[in-house]
Design an enzyme around this catalytic site. Structure first.
Site, PDB file in Angstrom:
ATOM      1  N   ASP A  30      -1.097  -2.727  -3.941  1.00  0.00           N
ATOM      2  CA  ASP A  30      -2.326  -1.964  -3.720  1.00  0.00           C
ATOM      3  C   ASP A  30      -2.035  -0.479  -3.926  1.00  0.00           C
ATOM      4  O   ASP A  30      -2.943   0.346  -3.879  1.00  0.00           O
ATOM      5  CB  ASP A  30      -2.855  -2.191  -2.289  1.00  0.00           C
ATOM      6  CG  ASP A  30      -4.195  -1.503  -2.067  1.00  0.00           C
ATOM      7  OD1 ASP A  30      -5.121  -1.744  -2.869  1.00  0.00           O
ATOM      8  OD2 ASP A  30      -4.305  -0.688  -1.126  1.00  0.00           O
ATOM      9  N   ARG A  88       2.915   2.454   0.484  1.00  0.00           N
ATOM     10  CA  ARG A  88       2.918   3.614  -0.409  1.00  0.00           C
ATOM     11  C   ARG A  88       3.714   3.255  -1.661  1.00  0.00           C
ATOM     12  O   ARG A  88       4.787   2.641  -1.573  1.00  0.00           O
ATOM     13  CB  ARG A  88       3.540   4.845   0.254  1.00  0.00           C
ATOM     14  CG  ARG A  88       2.637   5.544   1.257  1.00  0.00           C
ATOM     15  CD  ARG A  88       1.439   6.245   0.598  1.00  0.00           C
ATOM     16  NE  ARG A  88       0.580   6.917   1.569  1.00  0.00           N
ATOM     17  CZ  ARG A  88      -0.499   6.385   2.149  1.00  0.00           C
ATOM     18  NH1 ARG A  88      -0.868   5.151   1.850  1.00  0.00           N
ATOM     19  NH2 ARG A  88      -1.220   7.085   3.000  1.00  0.00           N
ATOM     20  N   GLU A  92       0.334   6.624  -8.891  1.00  0.00           N
ATOM     21  CA  GLU A  92      -1.104   6.302  -8.826  1.00  0.00           C
ATOM     22  C   GLU A  92      -2.015   7.527  -8.896  1.00  0.00           C
ATOM     23  O   GLU A  92      -3.194   7.402  -9.255  1.00  0.00           O
ATOM     24  CB  GLU A  92      -1.418   5.486  -7.569  1.00  0.00           C
ATOM     25  CG  GLU A  92      -1.300   6.267  -6.264  1.00  0.00           C
ATOM     26  CD  GLU A  92      -1.681   5.422  -5.048  1.00  0.00           C
ATOM     27  OE1 GLU A  92      -1.180   4.293  -4.928  1.00  0.00           O
ATOM     28  OE2 GLU A  92      -2.467   5.914  -4.217  1.00  0.00           O
ATOM     29  N   HIS A 136      -5.511   0.912  -4.510  1.00  0.00           N
ATOM     30  CA  HIS A 136      -5.511   1.557  -3.188  1.00  0.00           C
ATOM     31  C   HIS A 136      -6.846   1.341  -2.458  1.00  0.00           C
ATOM     32  O   HIS A 136      -7.528   2.292  -2.063  1.00  0.00           O
ATOM     33  CB  HIS A 136      -5.198   3.053  -3.315  1.00  0.00           C
ATOM     34  CG  HIS A 136      -4.511   3.605  -2.094  1.00  0.00           C
ATOM     35  ND1 HIS A 136      -3.466   4.488  -2.170  1.00  0.00           N
ATOM     36  CD2 HIS A 136      -4.724   3.389  -0.771  1.00  0.00           C
ATOM     37  CE1 HIS A 136      -3.066   4.800  -0.942  1.00  0.00           C
ATOM     38  NE2 HIS A 136      -3.812   4.138  -0.081  1.00  0.00           N
TER      39      HIS A 136
HETATM   40  P1  NAD Z   1       2.703   2.974  11.853  1.00  0.00           P
HETATM   41  O1  NAD Z   1       3.247   4.345  11.995  1.00  0.00           O
HETATM   42  O2  NAD Z   1       1.901   2.385  12.951  1.00  0.00           O
HETATM   43  O3  NAD Z   1       3.894   1.942  11.531  1.00  0.00           O
HETATM   44  C1  NAD Z   1       4.950   2.236  10.652  1.00  0.00           C
HETATM   45  C2  NAD Z   1       6.156   1.451  11.135  1.00  0.00           C
HETATM   46  O4  NAD Z   1       7.216   1.657  10.198  1.00  0.00           O
HETATM   47  C3  NAD Z   1       6.694   1.931  12.512  1.00  0.00           C
HETATM   48  O5  NAD Z   1       6.873   0.834  13.374  1.00  0.00           O
HETATM   49  C4  NAD Z   1       8.022   2.599  12.177  1.00  0.00           C
HETATM   50  O6  NAD Z   1       8.990   2.447  13.204  1.00  0.00           O
HETATM   51  C5  NAD Z   1       8.418   1.830  10.927  1.00  0.00           C
HETATM   52  N1  NAD Z   1       9.417   2.524  10.119  1.00  0.00           N
HETATM   53  C6  NAD Z   1       9.600   3.854   9.952  1.00  0.00           C
HETATM   54  N2  NAD Z   1      10.651   4.081   9.142  1.00  0.00           N
HETATM   55  C7  NAD Z   1      11.114   2.855   8.783  1.00  0.00           C
HETATM   56  C8  NAD Z   1      12.187   2.414   7.969  1.00  0.00           C
HETATM   57  N3  NAD Z   1      12.987   3.303   7.356  1.00  0.00           N
HETATM   58  N4  NAD Z   1      12.368   1.097   7.814  1.00  0.00           N
HETATM   59  C9  NAD Z   1      11.570   0.200   8.448  1.00  0.00           C
HETATM   60  N5  NAD Z   1      10.552   0.544   9.242  1.00  0.00           N
HETATM   61  C10 NAD Z   1      10.331   1.865   9.402  1.00  0.00           C
HETATM   62  O7  NAD Z   1       1.866   2.989  10.495  1.00  0.00           O
HETATM   63  P2  NAD Z   1       0.739   1.947  10.037  1.00  0.00           P
HETATM   64  O8  NAD Z   1      -0.593   2.443  10.493  1.00  0.00           O
HETATM   65  O9  NAD Z   1       1.150   0.574  10.360  1.00  0.00           O
HETATM   66  O10 NAD Z   1       0.766   2.182   8.460  1.00  0.00           O
HETATM   67  C11 NAD Z   1       1.879   1.792   7.685  1.00  0.00           C
HETATM   68  C12 NAD Z   1       1.759   2.407   6.308  1.00  0.00           C
HETATM   69  O11 NAD Z   1       0.652   1.813   5.635  1.00  0.00           O
HETATM   70  C13 NAD Z   1       1.432   3.905   6.310  1.00  0.00           C
HETATM   71  O12 NAD Z   1       2.600   4.687   6.353  1.00  0.00           O
HETATM   72  C14 NAD Z   1       0.671   4.110   5.041  1.00  0.00           C
HETATM   73  O13 NAD Z   1       1.585   4.570   4.057  1.00  0.00           O
HETATM   74  C15 NAD Z   1       0.190   2.717   4.648  1.00  0.00           C
HETATM   75  N6  NAD Z   1      -1.278   2.625   4.581  1.00  0.00           N
HETATM   76  C16 NAD Z   1      -1.825   2.134   3.428  1.00  0.00           C
HETATM   77  C17 NAD Z   1      -3.210   2.009   3.327  1.00  0.00           C
HETATM   78  C18 NAD Z   1      -3.865   1.449   2.092  1.00  0.00           C
HETATM   79  O14 NAD Z   1      -5.092   1.572   1.930  1.00  0.00           O
HETATM   80  N7  NAD Z   1      -3.139   0.807   1.194  1.00  0.00           N
HETATM   81  C19 NAD Z   1      -4.016   2.403   4.405  1.00  0.00           C
HETATM   82  C20 NAD Z   1      -3.411   2.880   5.582  1.00  0.00           C
HETATM   83  C21 NAD Z   1      -2.033   2.985   5.650  1.00  0.00           C
END
Ligand code: NAD
Length: 338
Positions: free
Chosen positions: A263, A239, A268, A300
């Site tokens: 990305d 994000r 954005e 994105h």
């Molecule tokens: P997820 O919930 O499976 O994993 C997130 C991880 O971050 C978890 O293991 C959690 O413990 C950890 N976390 C939470 N707070 C934290 C902190 N303060 N410091 C370090 N780690 C922390 O989520 P995911 O499916 O792996 O997705 C991750 C992120 O990717 C989403 O939050 C979303 O913002 C982003 N995303 C981006 C796109 C894109 O198209 N660019 C698409 C999907 C998701």
């Protein structure tokens, strides 16, 4: 709550959304209305006559928008994305509007795009493509570095971070990870969990995969960048607001940040998903980022694969069906501490 075919107002619609949703809707009997407009307090009245609002990453589902949606009779916000930082979850609960999301649709899509950005930026593939098409076969300025034996830092080892660890491991790298809740499976793969200062100090590439929360907002700021290795590559496919754009610009100007792949971008909403090629971009910070030769930005699109988009449509409709059948959903977003 037995309405089997609720009317759904789908915001931020693009052709690919309509195609995927109409295909999956063959297995349901929903009545989606597609609106190109982004959802915010100004466009919320378009939801009149519907029971569900389907929103995407850059829709602004804040308190004011939710209040208007409530007066339109909206019962459910069905997010067609994983992140829910754009929704005021407490306000939704107060108004008795449920919120569901698509927690996983393809971690592979995002992890593979992250790897693609690293390879393209390091080996300057985006520049090489244009050079060769222009008949310029010189190599000056295209030199990259071996990933082999470099140290990669991964912040957030959830679904996407885990797949990314597994992919990049194949390059023969050392991986340091930071997560509030370390993943035992990854420890068994040889991934070393460390605190952020050590990760910043030792990594050649740092990739962000944690969610946007109050805690992670601008986590990559001037202090974090100061603690990093000179010439570090920073990659953000999570994000935008995880990175303080002004701080990273200063880091790039000083050469402290050697490469930046994005990305996502913190402002954005005003840019991404639209064709603005005939317009003057008003965001000076974004334009400044674009001037650096060592910055690569995609808009994105990390999630954007056939499989992911199909899964998004399928889970979104399944969430809505479950909610209208049982009054709840396994993918419901509950305010923290509730
Ligand atoms: P997820 O919930 O499976 O994993 C997130 C991880 O971050 C978890 O293991 C959690 O413990 C950890 N976390 C939470 N707070 C934290 C902190 N303060 N410091 C370090 N780690 C922390 O989520 P995911 O499916 O792996 O997705 C991750 C992120 O990717 C989403 O939050 C979303 O913002 C982003 N995303 C981006 C796109 C894109 O198209 N660019 C698409 C999907 C998701």
């Amino acid at each position: 709550m037995q309405n089997q075919s609720p009317k759904i107002a789908v915001f931020s619609t693009k052709n690919w959304v309509i195609q995927a949703f109409d295909e999956v809707n063959k297995n349901h009997s929903f009545e989606p209305s597609y609106f190109e407009a982004r959802l915010d307090k100004k466009t919320a009245p378009l939801a009149a006559g519907h029971e569900v609002v389907c929103a995407f990453v850059n829709d602004k589902v804040d308190a004011k928008t939710l209040e208007i949606l409530k007066t339109q009779g909206i019962k459910l916000i069905a997010l067609r994305c994983a992140g829910f930082n754009n929704v005021d979850i407490e306000k939704a609960q107060e108004l008795d509007i449920a919120v569901v999301r698509v927690p996983a649709y393809s971690p592979y899509a995002v992890a593979e795009h992250t790897l693609g950005l690293i390879l393209a930026l390091n080996r300057k593939l985006h520049k090489a493509y244009h050079r060769v098409r222009d008949g310029n076969f010189a190599l000056d300025g295209l030199m990259g570095f071996d990933l082999h034996q470099k140290t990669i830092g991964i912040i957030g080892t959830g679904k996407i971070g885990q797949v990314f660890c597994q992919l990049i491991k194949g390059f023969g790298v050392r991986i340091l990870a930071y997560d509030k809740y370390p993943n035992e499976e990854l420890k068994n793969l040889g991934i070393e969990y460390v605190e952020l200062p050590k990760l910043y100090q030792q990594c050649d590439i740092i990739s962000l995969h944690c969610p946007l929360t109050y805690e992670t907002y601008h986590m990559i700021n001037e202090y974090a960048i100061a603690a990093m290795k000179p010439g570090v590559m920073i990659v953000n496919t999570s994000r935008g607001p995880l990175i303080d754009s002004n701080a990273v610009i200063e880091g790039l100007k000083k050469g402290k940040v050697g490469n930046l792949a994005l990305d996502v971008y913190e402002e954005e909403e005003a840019l991404f998903f639209e064709d603005l090629s005939e317009k003057v971009i008003q965001d000076d910070t974004f334009v400044r980022l674009q001037t650096f030769p060592n910055v690569l930005i995609t808009a994105h699109q990390a999630f954007f694969t056939k499989e992911a988009v199909h899964n998004i449509a399928e889970t979104t409709f399944a969430n809505i069906a479950e909610f209208f059948k049982t009054g709840k959903s396994a993918n419901q977003v509950i305010p923290v501490g509730k």
